[in-house]
Design a protein around this motif. Structure first.
Motif, PDB file in Angstrom:
ATOM      1  N   ASP A 171      12.358   2.644   1.572  1.00 40.71           N
ATOM      2  CA  ASP A 171      13.312   1.748   2.233  1.00 40.71           C
ATOM      3  C   ASP A 171      12.609   0.831   3.229  1.00 40.71           C
ATOM      4  OD1 ASP A 171      15.318   2.835   0.757  1.00 40.71           O
ATOM      5  OD2 ASP A 171      16.302   3.887   2.407  1.00 40.71           O
ATOM      6  N   LEU A 172      11.674   1.396   4.000  1.00 41.21           N
ATOM      7  CA  LEU A 172      10.944   0.583   4.981  1.00 41.21           C
ATOM      8  C   LEU A 172      10.039  -0.429   4.277  1.00 41.21           C
ATOM      9  CD1 LEU A 172      10.023   3.375   7.563  1.00 41.21           C
ATOM     10  CD2 LEU A 172      11.553   1.432   7.961  1.00 41.21           C
ATOM     11  N   SER A 173       9.467  -0.031   3.160  1.00 41.90           N
ATOM     12  CA  SER A 173       8.622  -0.969   2.399  1.00 41.90           C
ATOM     13  C   SER A 173       9.455  -2.132   1.882  1.00 41.90           C
ATOM     14  CB  SER A 173       7.945  -0.249   1.233  1.00 41.90           C
ATOM     15  OG  SER A 173       7.076   0.741   1.700  1.00 41.90           O
ATOM     16  N   LEU A 174      10.657  -1.839   1.376  1.00 40.52           N
ATOM     17  CA  LEU A 174      11.551  -2.897   0.898  1.00 40.52           C
ATOM     18  C   LEU A 174      11.942  -3.822   2.047  1.00 40.52           C
ATOM     19  CD1 LEU A 174      13.277  -4.123  -1.386  1.00 40.52           C
ATOM     20  CD2 LEU A 174      15.094  -2.519  -0.741  1.00 40.52           C
ATOM     21  N   HIS A 229      19.896   5.538  -1.071  1.00 38.62           N
ATOM     22  CA  HIS A 229      18.852   4.821  -0.345  1.00 38.62           C
ATOM     23  C   HIS A 229      18.746   3.387  -0.868  1.00 38.62           C
ATOM     24  CE1 HIS A 229      17.456   8.301   1.873  1.00 38.62           C
ATOM     25  NE2 HIS A 229      17.561   9.000   0.776  1.00 38.62           N
ATOM     26  N   PHE A 230      18.403   2.498   0.042  1.00 33.39           N
ATOM     27  CA  PHE A 230      18.401   1.073  -0.288  1.00 33.39           C
ATOM     28  C   PHE A 230      17.452   0.764  -1.449  1.00 33.39           C
ATOM     29  CE2 PHE A 230      19.799  -0.450   4.211  1.00 33.39           C
ATOM     30  CZ  PHE A 230      20.970   0.269   4.052  1.00 33.39           C
ATOM     31  N   TYR A 231      16.282   1.405  -1.462  1.00 32.01           N
ATOM     32  CA  TYR A 231      15.327   1.116  -2.530  1.00 32.01           C
ATOM     33  C   TYR A 231      15.875   1.580  -3.879  1.00 32.01           C
ATOM     34  CZ  TYR A 231      10.987   0.680  -5.122  1.00 32.01           C
ATOM     35  OH  TYR A 231      10.038   0.324  -6.053  1.00 32.01           O
ATOM     36  N   GLU A 249       0.835  -1.208   0.000  1.00 29.60           N
ATOM     37  CA  GLU A 249       0.000   0.000   0.000  1.00 29.60           C
ATOM     38  C   GLU A 249       0.868   1.256   0.000  1.00 29.60           C
ATOM     39  OE1 GLU A 249      -2.248   2.343   3.430  1.00 29.60           O
ATOM     40  OE2 GLU A 249      -3.211   0.416   3.034  1.00 29.60           O
ATOM     41  N   VAL A 250       1.926   1.226   0.809  1.00 33.10           N
ATOM     42  CA  VAL A 250       2.828   2.381   0.888  1.00 33.10           C
ATOM     43  C   VAL A 250       3.515   2.617  -0.454  1.00 33.10           C
ATOM     44  CG1 VAL A 250       5.009   3.186   1.899  1.00 33.10           C
ATOM     45  CG2 VAL A 250       3.205   2.290   3.370  1.00 33.10           C
ATOM     46  N   MET A 251       3.951   1.554  -1.113  1.00 31.91           N
ATOM     47  CA  MET A 251       4.629   1.695  -2.398  1.00 31.91           C
ATOM     48  C   MET A 251       3.663   2.165  -3.489  1.00 31.91           C
ATOM     49  SD  MET A 251       7.769   1.304  -2.029  1.00 31.91           S
ATOM     50  CE  MET A 251       8.051   1.486  -3.777  1.00 31.91           C
ATOM     51  N   ASP A 252       2.403   1.734  -3.407  1.00 35.20           N
ATOM     52  CA  ASP A 252       1.428   2.097  -4.433  1.00 35.20           C
ATOM     53  C   ASP A 252       0.934   3.534  -4.298  1.00 35.20           C
ATOM     54  OD1 ASP A 252       1.359  -0.214  -5.917  1.00 35.20           O
ATOM     55  OD2 ASP A 252      -0.218  -1.155  -4.739  1.00 35.20           O
ATOM     56  N   PRO A 256      12.713  -8.778   2.722  1.00 38.32           N
ATOM     57  CA  PRO A 256      13.701  -8.629   3.797  1.00 38.32           C
ATOM     58  C   PRO A 256      15.085  -9.184   3.465  1.00 38.32           C
ATOM     59  CG  PRO A 256      12.026 -10.270   4.369  1.00 38.32           C
ATOM     60  CD  PRO A 256      11.544  -9.565   3.156  1.00 38.32           C
ATOM     61  N   ASP A 257      15.167 -10.257   2.682  1.00 40.30           N
ATOM     62  CA  ASP A 257      16.475 -10.839   2.342  1.00 40.30           C
ATOM     63  C   ASP A 257      17.313  -9.866   1.521  1.00 40.30           C
ATOM     64  OD1 ASP A 257      15.797 -13.132   3.694  1.00 40.30           O
ATOM     65  OD2 ASP A 257      15.140 -14.213   1.899  1.00 40.30           O
TER      66      ASP A 257
END
Length: 608
Positions: A197-200, A252-254, A174-177, A205-206
């Motif tokens: 980043d939190l969504s990813l 950022h990680f994403y 939902e957050v990503m969309d 998680p891996d």
């Protein structure tokens, strides 16, 4: 600076929490502090006996939301709304009470925020389009409604570990969309990046842990490399008489994850995990620095972007370039302090505190998303159309192309020359027969690319076609082509209108059935008869045409109407009166059917 609420139970004490809040955010005026204290006392009193699923006090989440808004330097009304954003879900609290205690502005924002907080929004389904519509239109009236909601989403993402993995993935989706793209359209890059980043972290998680480990490892490896780059730029800047601020940061990680997918490489194979940001005093200095950087290292082809001369729709401005430094790609951003503030905080930057604690409100409605939403609000769109425009035009990617005169045109990614033509003028769109991109002929249905110069070729004899309707990306082009076809093309089948008409008929049919069901229920109760027997006995199976019995009729095989169904009919040449169900699409597609219809109804048995 993230407001710290520790897990020690003593730290949950309301007095300790508010003291910590003002220690973290000391710039509020005395009047502002009193308003915040009043709201804090209200929420803690009303929720004193309530806890979250995790067992912690109900009021912790509102305090954290208020802290996120305070950190963004929002005005006191917005911060207080962060405290009260979900207070109306408490049974003992009414809107009238909130209004009387805190005024109309806070009451209105809390009302609108509460209205969308209870919505379960999933942007992957058209069924949720109405929920999203309410949320976005509330934003037009007061941007702070969405800023409060974004702060609420961010805090929930920061504290998502307490729920089960399946729900974590749903919330992350939902957050990503919705929420991350929305933060991006509002220019709030910090918030957008943290949400992504939190969504990813919860959706994959891996991969998140893999990227985290690689970035930590590469940080030590690249320290000397980045220091050398910074030193070289500063040395040349000083020779030019410029004083600049340079910082290095891990991407950022994403963003790294997106590069991995795009290039089909693992995190270990990526070199450009870090970037430099250069802050200058003026626009002119930005261009001087880009010249210095390109003089030091060779720029990579196609990686220079000038968002100062051509800002993004969300107000973002900066110069971007990627150079080859010591055999490795190095991404560099160059901007002024004002641009940096806008890039970090977006629309929230318009509420930044000024000297004397006054708020200099800037017109945020100049941002592209507000114009798009206002246009949507003025149109009567069905859920499917609204959903398509939301995904493609408001929250989707965008491109920038130029007219031959050098004017910038912003379009959704995937737009073609037909979309461009209608953006220029409807008359140009209607007469388009060809197009050139950078002087070369291209197919008019070919997706346009960033920075192309587009020239439209027209012909007075040309007109819109149904094939064009299928390939355009923008709503303006689609609406104009559709309107022309409805008005001028006798062979055009308006599927959208058909679907709406079928839905209306179905709704009327459903209403009629409910009335009939009530009658049957009454008859069954009165006579003690079985419902099926009552239904079978209600109609003779014959049809009355224009109040006349025993006419020659035929029942259409496409929909096979049965006694009791809502029916429509027309006079055919060879089969007499042809009977269809009212919801039959085949019937609705018959040319000029409105002029050929006759009134029909099922014959009822005597006494029914």
């Amino acid at each position: 600076m993230e407001f710290d609420i520790r897990t020690n139970n003593s730290e949950f004490n309301p007095d300790i929490l508010i003291t910590a809040f003002f220690r973290t955010f000391p710039d509020f005026s005395e009047d502002d502090k009193e308003k915040f204290k009043k709201a804090w006392a209200f929420i803690t009193e009303k929720s004193a006996d309530r806890t979250r699923a995790c067992g912690k006090p109900y009021y912790l989440h509102p305090m954290r939301v208020a802290a996120i808004l305070a950190e963004a330097k929002m005005d006191i009304d917005c911060v207080v709304c962060g405290l009260l954003h979900a207070v109306l879900e408490i049974d003992s609290v009414s809107e009238a009470e909130v209004s009387s205690l805190f005024g109309d502005t806070i009451s209105r924002i809390v009302h609108d925020t509460s209205r969308i907080t209870s919505l379960k929004i999933n942007a992957s389904t058209i069924q949720q389009a109405d929920a999203i519509r309410k949320m976005l239109f509330a934003m037009i009236d007061d941007i702070r409604v969405i800023l409060v909601k974004l702060a609420d989403r961010l805090d929930r993402m920061r504290n998502l570990k307490s729920i089960e993995p399946k729900k974590q993935r749903l919330v992350a989706a939902e957050v990503m969309d919705i929420w991350a793209p929305l933060a991006d359209r509002l220019g709030m890059q910090n918030l957008k990046s943290e949400l992504e980043d939190l969504s990813l972290k919860y959706a994959n998680p891996d991969v998140f842990q893999q990227i985290k480990a690689i970035v930590a490892q590469k940080k030590d490896e690249r320290a000397a490399y980045l220091e050398n780059a910074v030193s070289a730029i500063k040395k040349q800047a000083e020779k030019a008489g410029l004083s600049v601020s340079i910082t290095s940061r891990a991407k950022h990680f994403y963003s790294i994850y997106q590069k991995m997918r795009k290039r089909n490489k693992s995190a270990e194979e990526l070199y450009d995990l870090f970037a430099l940001r250069i802050i200058c005093k003026t626009n002119a200095e930005c261009y001087t620095i880009i010249g210095i950087v390109h003089g030091l290292w060779k720029p990579m082809d196609g990686r220079f972007k000038d968002y100062i001369a051509m800002p993004k729709a969300n107000g973002y401005q900066s110069l971007h370039t990627t150079v080859v430094c010591e055999g490795k790609p190095l991404e560099i951003q160059i901007r002024t302090a004002t641009m940096h503030n806008m890039a970090e905080h977006g629309v929230a930057s318009h509420w930044l505190y000024k000297k004397g604690m006054n708020h200099d409100m800037v017109n945020v409605s100049s941002l592209g998303i507000f114009n798009q939403l206002q246009n949507l609000k003025n149109e009567q769109l069905g859920d499917a159309d609204f959903f398509t425009r939301l995904k493609n035009e408001i929250l989707g990617d965008e491109i920038f192309v130029f007219t031959p005169k050098g004017d910038v045109v912003q379009l959704p990614a995937g737009s073609n020359a037909i979309d461009f033509a209608y953006h220029v003028h409807s008359a140009v769109g209607e007469k388009i027969v060809g197009a050139k991109a950078d002087g070369k002929i291209i197919p008019i249905i070919q997706p346009l690319l960033n920075t192309q110069i587009i020239e439209i070729i027209t012909n007075p004899q040309a007109h819109p076609t149904e094939n064009q309707l299928k390939v355009v990306k923008t709503s303006k082009a689609r609406q104009k082509i559709h309107s022309w076809l409805v008005a001028n093309d006798v062979n055009f089948v308006d599927k959208a209108a058909e679907a709406q008409r079928a839905a209306d008929i179905a709704a009327n049919n459903d209403k009629s059935r409910k009335v009939q069901d009530e009658k049957r229920k009454h008859a069954r109760t009165k006579n003690g008869l079985n419902e099926e027997i009552v239904r079978a006995a209600e109609f003779t199976g014959k049809v009355i045409v224009e109040n006349t019995k025993n006419m020659m009729v035929s029942f259409a095989g496409c929909c096979s109407p049965k006694p009791g169904d809502l029916i429509v009919a027309y006079a055919s040449k060879n089969k007499g009166i042809m009977i269809h169900k009212a919801t039959c699409l085949t019937f609705q597609r018959i040319l000029n059917i409105e002029n050929r219809m006759v009134k029909v109804e099922w014959e009822k048995r005597t006494g029914k």
